[in-house]
Design a protein around this motif. Sequence first.
Motif, PDB file in Angstrom:
ATOM      1  N   LEU A 228       0.869  -1.180   0.000  1.00 41.29           N
ATOM      2  CA  LEU A 228       0.000   0.000   0.000  1.00 41.29           C
ATOM      3  C   LEU A 228       0.900   1.222   0.000  1.00 41.29           C
ATOM      4  O   LEU A 228       1.462   1.592   1.025  1.00 41.29           O
ATOM      5  N   ALA A 229       1.063   1.840  -1.164  1.00 39.65           N
ATOM      6  CA  ALA A 229       2.019   2.947  -1.282  1.00 39.65           C
ATOM      7  C   ALA A 229       1.433   4.100  -2.079  1.00 39.65           C
ATOM      8  O   ALA A 229       2.138   4.780  -2.813  1.00 39.65           O
ATOM      9  N   SER A 230       0.122   4.315  -1.929  1.00 50.22           N
ATOM     10  CA  SER A 230      -0.505   5.486  -2.545  1.00 50.22           C
ATOM     11  C   SER A 230      -0.239   6.699  -1.664  1.00 50.22           C
ATOM     12  O   SER A 230       0.349   6.591  -0.590  1.00 50.22           O
ATOM     13  N   HIS A 231      -0.685   7.865  -2.107  1.00 50.41           N
ATOM     14  CA  HIS A 231      -0.409   9.097  -1.359  1.00 50.41           C
ATOM     15  C   HIS A 231      -1.023   9.084   0.045  1.00 50.41           C
ATOM     16  O   HIS A 231      -0.498   9.722   0.953  1.00 50.41           O
ATOM     17  N   ASP A 232      -2.141   8.364   0.223  1.00 48.43           N
ATOM     18  CA  ASP A 232      -2.807   8.376   1.527  1.00 48.43           C
ATOM     19  C   ASP A 232      -2.614   7.089   2.317  1.00 48.43           C
ATOM     20  O   ASP A 232      -3.149   6.947   3.415  1.00 48.43           O
ATOM     21  N   SER A 233      -1.820   6.155   1.795  1.00 48.36           N
ATOM     22  CA  SER A 233      -1.762   4.824   2.407  1.00 48.36           C
ATOM     23  C   SER A 233      -1.029   4.793   3.742  1.00 48.36           C
ATOM     24  O   SER A 233      -1.559   4.286   4.742  1.00 48.36           O
ATOM     25  N   GLU A 234       0.202   5.316   3.773  1.00 47.85           N
ATOM     26  CA  GLU A 234       1.001   5.148   4.984  1.00 47.85           C
ATOM     27  C   GLU A 234       0.324   5.790   6.187  1.00 47.85           C
ATOM     28  O   GLU A 234       0.129   5.150   7.237  1.00 47.85           O
ATOM     29  N   GLN A 235      -0.051   7.046   6.067  1.00 47.84           N
ATOM     30  CA  GLN A 235      -0.687   7.727   7.193  1.00 47.84           C
ATOM     31  C   GLN A 235      -2.040   7.111   7.509  1.00 47.84           C
ATOM     32  O   GLN A 235      -2.357   6.832   8.677  1.00 47.84           O
ATOM     33  N   GLY A 236      -2.858   6.887   6.472  1.00 47.75           N
ATOM     34  CA  GLY A 236      -4.200   6.368   6.698  1.00 47.75           C
ATOM     35  C   GLY A 236      -4.206   4.992   7.329  1.00 47.75           C
ATOM     36  O   GLY A 236      -5.002   4.711   8.241  1.00 47.75           O
ATOM     37  N   TYR A 237      -3.299   4.133   6.885  1.00 45.01           N
ATOM     38  CA  TYR A 237      -3.231   2.770   7.403  1.00 45.01           C
ATOM     39  C   TYR A 237      -2.692   2.743   8.825  1.00 45.01           C
ATOM     40  O   TYR A 237      -3.284   2.147   9.729  1.00 45.01           O
ATOM     41  N   LEU A 238      -1.575   3.411   9.049  1.00 43.58           N
ATOM     42  CA  LEU A 238      -0.924   3.339  10.356  1.00 43.58           C
ATOM     43  C   LEU A 238      -1.696   4.077  11.441  1.00 43.58           C
ATOM     44  O   LEU A 238      -1.566   3.750  12.624  1.00 43.58           O
ATOM     45  N   GLU A 239      -2.524   5.043  11.057  1.00 38.49           N
ATOM     46  CA  GLU A 239      -3.346   5.723  12.064  1.00 38.49           C
ATOM     47  C   GLU A 239      -4.436   4.815  12.634  1.00 38.49           C
ATOM     48  O   GLU A 239      -5.019   5.124  13.671  1.00 38.49           O
ATOM     49  N   LEU A 240      -4.700   3.701  11.974  1.00 36.54           N
ATOM     50  CA  LEU A 240      -5.672   2.747  12.492  1.00 36.54           C
ATOM     51  C   LEU A 240      -5.090   1.864  13.589  1.00 36.54           C
ATOM     52  O   LEU A 240      -5.828   1.170  14.286  1.00 36.54           O
ATOM     53  N   VAL A 241      -3.763   1.895  13.756  1.00 33.40           N
ATOM     54  CA  VAL A 241      -3.091   1.005  14.707  1.00 33.40           C
ATOM     55  C   VAL A 241      -3.020   1.675  16.076  1.00 33.40           C
ATOM     56  O   VAL A 241      -2.343   2.695  16.234  1.00 33.40           O
ATOM     57  N   PRO A 242      -3.691   1.117  17.090  1.00 28.59           N
ATOM     58  CA  PRO A 242      -3.610   1.718  18.424  1.00 28.59           C
ATOM     59  C   PRO A 242      -2.306   1.338  19.115  1.00 28.59           C
ATOM     60  O   PRO A 242      -1.650   0.356  18.732  1.00 28.59           O
ATOM     61  N   PRO A 243      -1.900   2.089  20.137  1.00 30.00           N
ATOM     62  CA  PRO A 243      -0.699   1.719  20.891  1.00 30.00           C
ATOM     63  C   PRO A 243      -0.830   0.322  21.484  1.00 30.00           C
ATOM     64  O   PRO A 243      -1.922  -0.092  21.878  1.00 30.00           O
ATOM     65  N   GLU A 244       0.260  -0.395  21.508  1.00 29.30           N
ATOM     66  CA  GLU A 244       0.330  -1.726  22.121  1.00 29.30           C
ATOM     67  C   GLU A 244      -0.396  -2.801  21.324  1.00 29.30           C
ATOM     68  O   GLU A 244      -0.532  -3.935  21.799  1.00 29.30           O
ATOM     69  N   ALA A 245      -0.900  -2.503  20.142  1.00 27.57           N
ATOM     70  CA  ALA A 245      -1.545  -3.551  19.344  1.00 27.57           C
ATOM     71  C   ALA A 245      -0.493  -4.546  18.862  1.00 27.57           C
ATOM     72  O   ALA A 245       0.639  -4.167  18.541  1.00 27.57           O
ATOM     73  N   PRO A 246      -0.836  -5.838  18.779  1.00 28.35           N
ATOM     74  CA  PRO A 246       0.106  -6.851  18.285  1.00 28.35           C
ATOM     75  C   PRO A 246       0.224  -6.788  16.763  1.00 28.35           C
ATOM     76  O   PRO A 246      -0.244  -7.651  16.037  1.00 28.35           O
ATOM     77  N   PHE A 247       0.884  -5.741  16.296  1.00 31.08           N
ATOM     78  CA  PHE A 247       0.883  -5.422  14.864  1.00 31.08           C
ATOM     79  C   PHE A 247       2.294  -5.232  14.364  1.00 31.08           C
ATOM     80  O   PHE A 247       3.151  -4.652  15.043  1.00 31.08           O
ATOM     81  N   ARG A 248       2.557  -5.726  13.152  1.00 32.94           N
ATOM     82  CA  ARG A 248       3.807  -5.457  12.447  1.00 32.94           C
ATOM     83  C   ARG A 248       3.473  -4.978  11.044  1.00 32.94           C
ATOM     84  O   ARG A 248       2.638  -5.584  10.358  1.00 32.94           O
ATOM     85  N   ASN A 249       4.124  -3.926  10.606  1.00 29.34           N
ATOM     86  CA  ASN A 249       3.846  -3.339   9.298  1.00 29.34           C
ATOM     87  C   ASN A 249       4.649  -4.055   8.207  1.00 29.34           C
ATOM     88  O   ASN A 249       5.446  -3.454   7.498  1.00 29.34           O
TER      89      ASN A 249
END
Length: 296
Positions: A187-208
């Motif tokens: 996901l590398a469109s103009h809105d992807s990085e910010q839009g996607y990563l803003e959905l990740v809350p602190p401490e979520a078991p997530f890897r990008n």
Amino acid sequence: MTDRHDVVFDSGDSFCAAWLYLPEGWRPAPVILLGHGLGCVRDMGLDAYARRFSGLGYACLVFDYRHFGASGGNPRQLLDVDRQLEDWASALDFLRARTDVDADRIILWGSSFGAGHAIVTAARDRRIAAVVAQCPFTDGLASTLAMSLRSALAVTVLSVRDVLGARLGRAPVMVATAGPYGSAALLASHDSEQGYLELVPPEAPFRNEVAARIALRILRHRPGRRAAQIEAPALFCICDADSVAPAKASLRHLRRARRGEIRRYPDGHFAIHVGDGFERAIADQIDFVTTHVPVG
């Protein structure tokens, strides 16, 4: 008031971790099965949808795919279309074995890549009562063509390396799930990085990152073609400014659904998950599910 319970269900060679929401009131309740998008975990906003639905009297099951989040499965971050579809089928088996939900009134809800899975699952399973597909991934070729040439080439190189390495028994070659415009990310469109990563809350078991082999499969994956086979009522929430799942391709496929309803929004692929975009979409989704699968 809604109770949220941590549950697990078996799927294939491992298990899926899930949240089961059981509302007060009607028993057994119709149930909404919610699955997220590409490389996501359930912590990335699905609780907000489930609580809106459960507040109306629906039970909800929100799960992590195998290899992601709190679910089992090795190697980690392996994104495999067939295995994720198996997880959807296993979730249905889990719900149909319970007595506190109505197994004859199951609604599928998917977002993005998960919306594509919901479409395929509903086409396969004629017992599904209704489908909600939000910013649905419907056409891998269209999504690939929407990428910049630089991103597409860089991701392809990583994907080929991962496929060849897997045949030799090597650890997966990873690719970023979301990244800056033009980068080596799925996901590398103009809105992807910010839009996607803003959905990740602190401490979520997530890897990008995910195993890069999925890129070659995405190119051939076109779940929108199965829309015409869905017998249940279906709501398709389309983002006109979608940079990831182009609206033109989605509309071409989804207009073939015999009992389909289409709602269009001025939002981008990620904006529909938050703020005003979320409120507009959830209002239409609530109207749809309460009309076609009422609690009472």
